[in-house]
Scaffold this motif. Structure first.
Motif, mmCIF file in Angstrom:
data_model
loop_
_atom_site.group_PDB
_atom_site.id
_atom_site.type_symbol
_atom_site.label_atom_id
_atom_site.label_comp_id
_atom_site.label_asym_id
_atom_site.label_seq_id
_atom_site.Cartn_x
_atom_site.Cartn_y
_atom_site.Cartn_z
ATOM 1 N N ALA A 1 -10.710 -26.455 28.567
ATOM 2 C CA ALA A 1 -10.759 -25.580 29.772
ATOM 3 C C ALA A 1 -11.611 -24.586 29.391
ATOM 4 O O ALA A 1 -11.658 -24.042 28.190
ATOM 5 C CB ALA A 1 -9.537 -25.148 30.056
ATOM 6 N N VAL A 2 -12.375 -24.291 30.427
ATOM 7 C CA VAL A 2 -13.125 -23.029 30.489
ATOM 8 C C VAL A 2 -12.748 -21.818 31.545
ATOM 9 O O VAL A 2 -12.486 -22.431 32.975
ATOM 10 C CB VAL A 2 -14.640 -23.399 30.809
ATOM 11 C CG1 VAL A 2 -15.565 -22.079 31.108
ATOM 12 C CG2 VAL A 2 -15.065 -24.295 29.505
ATOM 13 N N ARG A 3 -12.460 -20.628 31.279
ATOM 14 C CA ARG A 3 -12.309 -19.749 32.128
ATOM 15 C C ARG A 3 -13.365 -18.825 32.681
ATOM 16 O O ARG A 3 -14.219 -18.210 31.774
ATOM 17 C CB ARG A 3 -11.186 -18.496 31.668
ATOM 18 C CG ARG A 3 -10.605 -17.551 32.342
ATOM 19 C CD ARG A 3 -9.723 -16.641 31.707
ATOM 20 N NE ARG A 3 -10.231 -16.195 30.442
ATOM 21 C CZ ARG A 3 -9.725 -16.176 29.114
ATOM 22 N NH1 ARG A 3 -8.806 -17.022 29.154
ATOM 23 N NH2 ARG A 3 -10.187 -15.608 28.129
ATOM 24 N N CYS A 4 -13.627 -19.106 33.915
ATOM 25 C CA CYS A 4 -15.027 -18.154 34.402
ATOM 26 C C CYS A 4 -14.694 -16.907 34.337
ATOM 27 O O CYS A 4 -13.585 -16.319 35.262
ATOM 28 C CB CYS A 4 -15.327 -18.788 35.920
ATOM 29 S SG CYS A 4 -15.677 -20.576 35.659
ATOM 30 N N GLU A 5 -15.276 -16.033 33.753
ATOM 31 C CA GLU A 5 -15.184 -14.530 33.586
ATOM 32 C C GLU A 5 -16.054 -13.760 34.526
ATOM 33 O O GLU A 5 -17.141 -14.301 34.815
ATOM 34 C CB GLU A 5 -15.577 -14.079 32.006
ATOM 35 C CG GLU A 5 -14.506 -14.658 31.173
ATOM 36 C CD GLU A 5 -13.193 -13.950 31.247
ATOM 37 O OE1 GLU A 5 -12.921 -13.243 32.159
ATOM 38 O OE2 GLU A 5 -12.511 -14.561 30.448
ATOM 39 N N ALA A 6 -15.546 -12.709 34.803
ATOM 40 C CA ALA A 6 -16.457 -11.777 35.911
ATOM 41 C C ALA A 6 -17.625 -11.195 35.526
ATOM 42 O O ALA A 6 -18.596 -10.962 36.474
ATOM 43 C CB ALA A 6 -15.717 -10.479 36.421
ATOM 44 N N SER A 7 -18.039 -11.034 34.186
ATOM 45 C CA SER A 7 -19.083 -10.487 33.729
ATOM 46 C C SER A 7 -19.370 -10.944 32.326
ATOM 47 O O SER A 7 -18.649 -11.381 31.544
ATOM 48 C CB SER A 7 -19.164 -9.002 33.581
ATOM 49 O OG SER A 7 -18.294 -8.522 32.677
ATOM 50 N N PRO A 8 -20.636 -11.080 31.928
ATOM 51 C CA PRO A 8 -20.829 -11.408 30.500
ATOM 52 C C PRO A 8 -20.344 -10.230 29.433
ATOM 53 O O PRO A 8 -19.853 -11.213 28.562
ATOM 54 C CB PRO A 8 -22.515 -11.037 30.354
ATOM 55 C CG PRO A 8 -22.990 -10.718 31.909
ATOM 56 C CD PRO A 8 -21.927 -10.611 32.717
ATOM 57 N N GLU A 9 -19.915 -9.212 29.808
ATOM 58 C CA GLU A 9 -19.343 -8.463 28.824
ATOM 59 C C GLU A 9 -17.776 -8.830 28.616
ATOM 60 O O GLU A 9 -17.445 -8.445 27.606
ATOM 61 C CB GLU A 9 -19.594 -6.892 29.480
ATOM 62 C CG GLU A 9 -20.842 -6.290 29.328
ATOM 63 C CD GLU A 9 -21.589 -6.740 30.639
ATOM 64 O OE1 GLU A 9 -22.849 -6.626 30.548
ATOM 65 O OE2 GLU A 9 -21.019 -7.176 31.682
ATOM 66 N N ALA A 10 -17.380 -9.661 29.817
ATOM 67 C CA ALA A 10 -15.933 -10.227 29.512
ATOM 68 C C ALA A 10 -15.786 -11.091 28.422
ATOM 69 O O ALA A 10 -14.411 -11.404 28.260
ATOM 70 C CB ALA A 10 -15.541 -10.392 30.729
ATOM 71 N N VAL A 11 -16.830 -11.682 28.048
ATOM 72 C CA VAL A 11 -16.950 -12.807 27.108
ATOM 73 C C VAL A 11 -17.163 -12.254 25.688
ATOM 74 O O VAL A 11 -18.178 -11.643 25.584
ATOM 75 C CB VAL A 11 -17.855 -13.745 27.448
ATOM 76 C CG1 VAL A 11 -18.049 -14.997 26.558
ATOM 77 C CG2 VAL A 11 -17.838 -14.250 28.789
#
Length: 144
Positions: free
Chosen positions: A91-101
């Motif tokens: 599963a991949v959780r789509c994050e709101a920004s690159p900084e959230a990863v």
């Protein structure tokens, strides 16, 4: 059980292995599914995923009303050649920004129907996102 999300599959070692895309509405799941399908993945479900278990395995498919359809923001819902179902192995959780990863994410899991699959964060609009999905699927289970 029906989830809000997308499901793509990649053929590895002669088997279709599924990648569940999760995240809030508008987070980029459908966009990533479209780009992943251009990079060798096959779409299984867009927007909604019906999940079930057989033994210790987790599977997913599109609801009947959404089978062979994909949303393209700005174009609407269009026909798509989808697979009828796939086992879900990641599963991949789509994050709101690159900084959230996180650069080196911890080994999170997503629990569905008493089964767990590895969960990885990803910014879906990263130009390399489809390649990252492929590498994650190819190296699933590899811990160093």
């Amino acid at each position: 059980m029906i989830l809000h999300g997308g499901l793509a599959a990649l053929r590895l070692d002669g088997e279709w292995r599924g990648l569940l895309l999760v995240g809030p509405s508008g987070s980029g799941k459908s966009d990533l599914l479209l780009r992943a399908s251009e990079a060798g993945f096959r779409p299984v479900a867009d927007d909604r995923v019906v999940i079930w278990t057989v033994g210790d395995r987790l599977y997913g498919r599109a609801p009947d009303t959404l089978r062979d359809l994909m949303e393209s923001r700005g174009l609407g819902v269009l026909p798509a050649a989808t697979l009828p179902f796939s086992e879900i192995v990641l599963a991949v959780r789509c994050e709101a920004s690159p900084e959230a990863v996180e650069r080196f994410p911890q080994g999170e899991t997503l629990s569905l129907l008493d089964r767990s699959v590895p969960l990885r964060p990803l910014w879906p609009f990263d130009p390399s996102a489809p390649a990252k999905l492929r590498r994650a699927m190819q190296h699933l289970g590899y811990d160093h």
